[in-house]
Design a protein around this motif. Structure first.
Motif, mmCIF file in Angstrom:
data_model
loop_
_atom_site.group_PDB
_atom_site.id
_atom_site.type_symbol
_atom_site.label_atom_id
_atom_site.label_comp_id
_atom_site.label_asym_id
_atom_site.label_seq_id
_atom_site.Cartn_x
_atom_site.Cartn_y
_atom_site.Cartn_z
ATOM 1 N N PHE B 165 -31.638 10.194 -43.704
ATOM 2 C CA PHE B 165 -31.719 9.411 -42.468
ATOM 3 C C PHE B 165 -32.190 7.985 -42.729
ATOM 4 O O PHE B 165 -31.741 7.053 -42.061
ATOM 5 N N LEU B 168 -29.150 6.142 -43.798
ATOM 6 C CA LEU B 168 -28.264 5.822 -42.674
ATOM 7 C C LEU B 168 -28.831 4.696 -41.807
ATOM 8 O O LEU B 168 -28.090 3.997 -41.119
ATOM 9 N N ALA B 169 -30.156 4.555 -41.804
ATOM 10 C CA ALA B 169 -30.789 3.518 -40.976
ATOM 11 C C ALA B 169 -30.950 2.201 -41.736
ATOM 12 O O ALA B 169 -31.361 1.187 -41.164
ATOM 13 N N TRP B 173 -26.514 -0.145 -45.251
ATOM 14 C CA TRP B 173 -25.517 0.922 -45.056
ATOM 15 C C TRP B 173 -24.310 0.345 -44.338
ATOM 16 O O TRP B 173 -24.434 -0.236 -43.268
ATOM 17 N N THR B 177 -18.824 4.679 -38.511
ATOM 18 C CA THR B 177 -19.576 5.639 -37.698
ATOM 19 C C THR B 177 -19.165 7.088 -37.992
ATOM 20 O O THR B 177 -20.044 7.945 -38.129
ATOM 21 N N PRO B 178 -17.849 7.415 -38.118
ATOM 22 C CA PRO B 178 -17.518 8.816 -38.443
ATOM 23 C C PRO B 178 -18.144 9.314 -39.747
ATOM 24 O O PRO B 178 -18.501 10.492 -39.847
ATOM 25 N N ALA B 180 -21.067 8.405 -40.842
ATOM 26 C CA ALA B 180 -22.467 8.685 -40.476
ATOM 27 C C ALA B 180 -22.566 9.998 -39.689
ATOM 28 O O ALA B 180 -23.514 10.771 -39.860
ATOM 29 N N VAL B 181 -21.578 10.238 -38.829
ATOM 30 C CA VAL B 181 -21.567 11.494 -38.056
ATOM 31 C C VAL B 181 -21.464 12.687 -39.004
ATOM 32 O O VAL B 181 -22.221 13.659 -38.895
ATOM 33 N N ASP B 182 -20.529 12.613 -39.962
ATOM 34 C CA ASP B 182 -20.390 13.695 -40.948
ATOM 35 C C ASP B 182 -21.707 13.941 -41.680
ATOM 36 O O ASP B 182 -22.139 15.083 -41.836
ATOM 37 N N THR B 184 -24.735 13.140 -40.831
ATOM 38 C CA THR B 184 -25.766 13.663 -39.923
ATOM 39 C C THR B 184 -25.618 15.173 -39.764
ATOM 40 O O THR B 184 -26.595 15.929 -39.836
ATOM 41 N N LEU B 185 -24.371 15.613 -39.556
ATOM 42 C CA LEU B 185 -24.138 17.055 -39.394
ATOM 43 C C LEU B 185 -24.403 17.791 -40.705
ATOM 44 O O LEU B 185 -25.060 18.845 -40.712
#
Lengths: 233, 233
Positions: B165, B168-169, B173, B177-178, B180-182, B184-185
């Motif tokens: 995290f 990502l912050a 970076w 966005t996709p 980052a979504v991947d 995150t999951l």
């Protein structure tokens, strides 16, 4: 003996309904905290989670005690085992509400939800409130028609989840990565909340129809691929 | 009667160990599929998940059957109830491995993990492999020292999750966005996988020490705040 047994079973059922009420209230307040950036409400959700945990402990103690004292078989054994599984679902729903509240608290005084995503998150919160209320009603009534209707609410949640991921994959999306991270987690919390509510309704259905199906557990959370698909360029 | 009972209990225990092996193999292959962008391996993980689901169903059938025929009380009742809870944790771990494999499949022929995040995800996968192997060993041995060591592996996983995290912050970076979504999951899947392994070890510990503690379930997944904190600007 039979009377004591049925009294215990009624108490378990009432406790489960009470847990749906607590989980629903928690998620409803967590959503309000999130959308209104209200840290006081967020705090009440975070601290109230122990009430749901306690309700689960009480229920499990009652269930184990009932198993030990009454040694139920067949339908009645399934009822007790299923109640323990439902309490586990409901406790997890409380955890997910707490997670939503924690995101709200973390971003305070900002809102974690930018204007562009507000309508989707609001709708997800509405579906969450409706589905948990129905789960409580199904536990009390054993109404199979209502139980089936939770599947449609869950479909609505999955559709909103897809919309959220489409929004995040949209080239017009211009927020920072941490905002996307928050929304990804929030989407997952709401969607899992609905999954657990559906799981509760399915367990009631299987109890009533007499078909005991542990496969219930594996029909949840099948949307990862769907969500991914929405992200696909 | 007692002999048949203990044979059943041994079978349940063996089945649990087998489930840890299946979940570990699934997560190990899912991680390989993810890091090597290997869609064939991803497919094997996705289709093999039903083996874990079946193992769970078999175990639960055995456990309910045992409850019905033997009506165990005290320690033995707790063993059976706890085994059902562990099977639920292990089945969920299989689901999480499947989710990782689905992310790999979705992004194929690309990798879902950009070079910058590769080291963290690789370390998360190593911790996941270690922690599930230890969970299996603890079920078989009832070794409380080893059970306690899973808490440290879980701390290591939480630390990696924080690092992910933070990455990502980081203003440096620069991925979409996709992506980052991947990530995150994926971070959430690995971290929940470790949580469930810890939950298994704690259940063994409580069985051995004789203290039955449903609170085990609520000590998991407390890291949402931690993760959030790493994101805080």
């Amino acid at each position: 003996m039979r009377t004591a047994y049925h009294e215990d079973l009624d108490r378990i059922s009432e406790q489960l309904v009470e847990m749906t009420r607590l989980a629903g209230s928690a998620m409803s307040r967590a959503s309000r905290a999130l959308l209104d950036a209200d840290v006081q409400i967020a705090e009440t959700v975070i601290s109230a989670d122990q009430e749901i945990d306690q309700a689960r402990e009480d229920l499990d103690t009652l269930a184990i005690d009932l198993l030990a004292r009454q040694a139920p078989v067949a339908t009645e054994l399934r009822q007790v085992v299923t109640a323990m599984r439902m309490s586990s679902d409901l406790e997890r729903m409380g955890d997910l509400a707490r997670h939503v509240a924690k995101v709200a608290r973390l971003r305070y005084p900002e809102s974690a939800v930018p204007a562009q995503a507000r309508a989707i998150i609001m709708q997800m919160s509405q579906v969450a409130e409706r589905i948990v209320a129905k789960a409580g009603s199904v536990i009390a009534s054993h109404d199979l028609k209502e139980a089936a209707s939770l599947e449609r609410d869950d479909d609505a949640m999955d559709e909103l989840h897809r919309q959220l991921f489409s929004l995040l994959a949209d080239p017009a999306w211009e927020h920072s990565t941490p905002v996307a991270v928050d929304l990804t987690l929030l989407g997952r919390y709401y969607e899992r909340f609905a999954d657990h509510a559906v799981s509760v309704a399915r367990r009631v259905t299987f109890l009533v129809t007499g078909e005991y199906d542990t496969a219930t557990d594996r029909q949840e959370d099948e949307d990862a691929a769907i969500v991914g698909a929405a992200q696909q360029p």
